[in-house]
Scaffold this active site. Sequence first.
Site, short mmCIF file in Angstrom:
data_model
loop_
_atom_site.label_atom_id
_atom_site.label_comp_id
_atom_site.label_asym_id
_atom_site.label_seq_id
_atom_site.Cartn_x
_atom_site.Cartn_y
_atom_site.Cartn_z
CG ASP A 41 -41.04 6.37 2.31
OD1 ASP A 41 -41.04 5.73 3.38
OD2 ASP A 41 -40.10 6.33 1.52
C1 BGC Z 1 -38.10 4.23 3.20
C2 BGC Z 1 -38.99 3.16 2.60
C3 BGC Z 1 -39.35 2.14 3.65
C4 BGC Z 1 -40.01 2.85 4.82
C5 BGC Z 1 -40.43 1.92 5.95
C6 BGC Z 1 -38.68 4.80 4.48
O1 BGC Z 1 -37.80 5.65 5.12
O2 BGC Z 1 -37.91 5.26 2.27
O3 BGC Z 1 -38.36 2.56 1.51
O4 BGC Z 1 -40.20 1.18 3.11
O5 BGC Z 1 -39.08 3.78 5.37
O6 BGC Z 1 -39.33 1.43 6.61
#
Ligand code: BGC
Length: 749
Positions: free
Chosen positions: A309
Amino acid sequence: MLKKLFVSVCLLCLQQTPMMAQSKPLTDADIWALIKKMSVEEKAGQMTQLDLGVIAKGDICKLTWPQSIDTQKLKLAIQKYHIGSILNVGCGSGTMSLAQWQSILSDVQFYNQKYSKNGVPIVYGIDAIHGVNYTQKGTLFPQQIAQAATWNPALIQSVYEATAYEMRATGLPWNFSPVLDIGRQPLWSRFFETFGEDVCLAQKMTASAVIGLQGNQNATDQYHVAACMKHFLGYSFSLSGHDRTPAWISERELRTYFLPTFKKAIDLGAKTLMVNSGEINGVPVHVNAELLTQLLRHELGFKGVVVTDWEDIYKLVDIHKVAANKHEAVFKAINAGVDMSMTPNDFGYTEALIDLIKQGKLRLSRIDSSVFRVIKLKNDLGLFQVMPQQTYPKFGSSEHAALSYQVASESVTLLKNTNQLLPLKSVKNLFVCGPSAHSLNALNGAWTHTWQGIDTTFNTQGKLTILQALQRKSFKVNYALDFQKAQQNGFKQYEKAIKQSNCIVICLAEQPSTEVPGNINDLTLPEDQIQLVKSLKQFGKPIVLVCSFNRPRIISAIESDVAAIIYANLLSDEGGRVIADCIDGSINPSGKLPFTYPRYANDLVHYDRKHTEDLNIDFSMTAYNPQFDFGFGLSYTQFQYADLRVSNDTMHMAADSVMITVKIKNTGLRAGKEVVQLYKSDLVASVTPSVKQLHDFVKVELLPGQEKTISFKVYRKDLSLVNQSLKTVTEPGDFKFQIAQLFTSIYVQ
Ligand code: BGC
């Protein structure tokens, strides 16, 4: 005319020919041959994902608008760092038109062809969380929690098919969706992104999402995209309810509640997976080889790409404090099983990875297996191939809007309807107010045009708020524009309007938010909204409450003040129309709660509780007392259940099954849809059994007077539990089944 222009612009995007253009997909041997020729730097690049902001004009998070490629920055990223992937809109800020996307994506592929040494295409990933929320004029669908409230998996599959279609129309092949975290911590800021608290319901919705996004083929057909199951594992269940804070979850709980959705998605071939940013039992998941390799690869057999993530390798140093520096963090994460780092704002990870490989600290075979998986994903998505031209006439079409409307209309959940106040047939004069009455953002929630969904700049033109939709009905509508100001002086200036009205519609809401910005310390509805209801109650008119929340905010202080409650979840762009149609009876609500609605902020017990949770202070077994039960939702018609039968009262062999049947009849005066829910209870077990658990369900539509017989098959393996040795087994004994208020039972030998 405009639509035609967009479609042809998009075709250009698909005409881009990759450098290694093939007529057929690569074989695994071709991919290995390619990897053999790659340098360490090229391999590290394939394992790197950057945010668009790094290669766009302007500074990170101060980008020029509309966002566009800075060719010098992109050249550096490709020539020097050989990057394999890009994500999202820069800094989660804004929605671009098809033409703007076209320009960005064709620049990326053009410069990749020009500067890349190996010709491997760049894969672009995006959070298309509830439709293509970063593409202007794209279709927005209800959020996941609202999808789950439909209890209609076939309908939800269409949502994901349409989302994949509109992603491909934009030129985007990889979706960071669905969220497979189970919503068992209602305080969590991302509760609305889940399919609710129940394993059975969430598993069915998981299947709809994965099949809808990926199709039955390899997602190469230009109408489907790669799904990304997220966030593996246990992200949704932090103790504090705050985002990315520690979760303490026993292995039995993990396997019982949090793993099944991921297992389902893996069995259906989901191509990618995103790691939980947080920690479980004191170990950040990004360094947890037991979860990312043992469980995920060896036990579940996942063969796809594991992406981190956002910035999570750096967070091992900066926040989790399990690595002293970037190199140690990269070493630990890659060894645990990460394939690609959503770095995403610099090249520090890529440089550290190159160092570690060159110093011989990371095994080359470990790196090569990740690079293989990344290239295979690109191959599966058709990125190496010259694809036939496709058109996307249904992008942002009325057909997709109608689908969004249908989902919202099957999701809207009627929780209270004293004296059949709704539908408001004879009522002519309404007073409307509250924070979501005239706000599209409140209906859409976060991940709408921007990350937090608060900005109104990009709202879809022509979509109606609740107020606007009510104004188009035959009601006379009065409205308090600034409800807070009106409330301060006791609604004095509206006194006449309120007195003339025969009903007050109060639309409560939570400000859109997600992740850390959505953290709250109290599930109770904010005091100003409680007081809003209290002050309007003084006028003695019947009140209809409409709730658009990110999570079940406690409404026990006002529940008895209102005659009717419509729980709207986050229904998105068509939500205004659907709520107005529910109020005047143009639709008959059929949504059911996909979670247990708590009555008290500190009594967050789920419906599939243990028997001890039923024990009251007077030793009666009545402690379970939610505001509204899981699976609950009223209709404008009535249904009667009868004749619950089981085909056999004993199961002898491992492969045995029984058939459970029930009759359901619409005894009311209008057509309606009902969710027939079959619950099971293991009466005595080696580990404490749940009072009841959802086993299966089906949504049926019945005309007035119509009766249907519904059947469910139950196999012996469906009655399993995770025992003390953490094995999934079915234990002999008595099992009870329940549909509505009817019961039957069987004995399992
Ligand atoms: C979130 C994810 C997301 C990623 C990209 C993160 O902060 O937890 O769910 O896909 O950002 O935007």
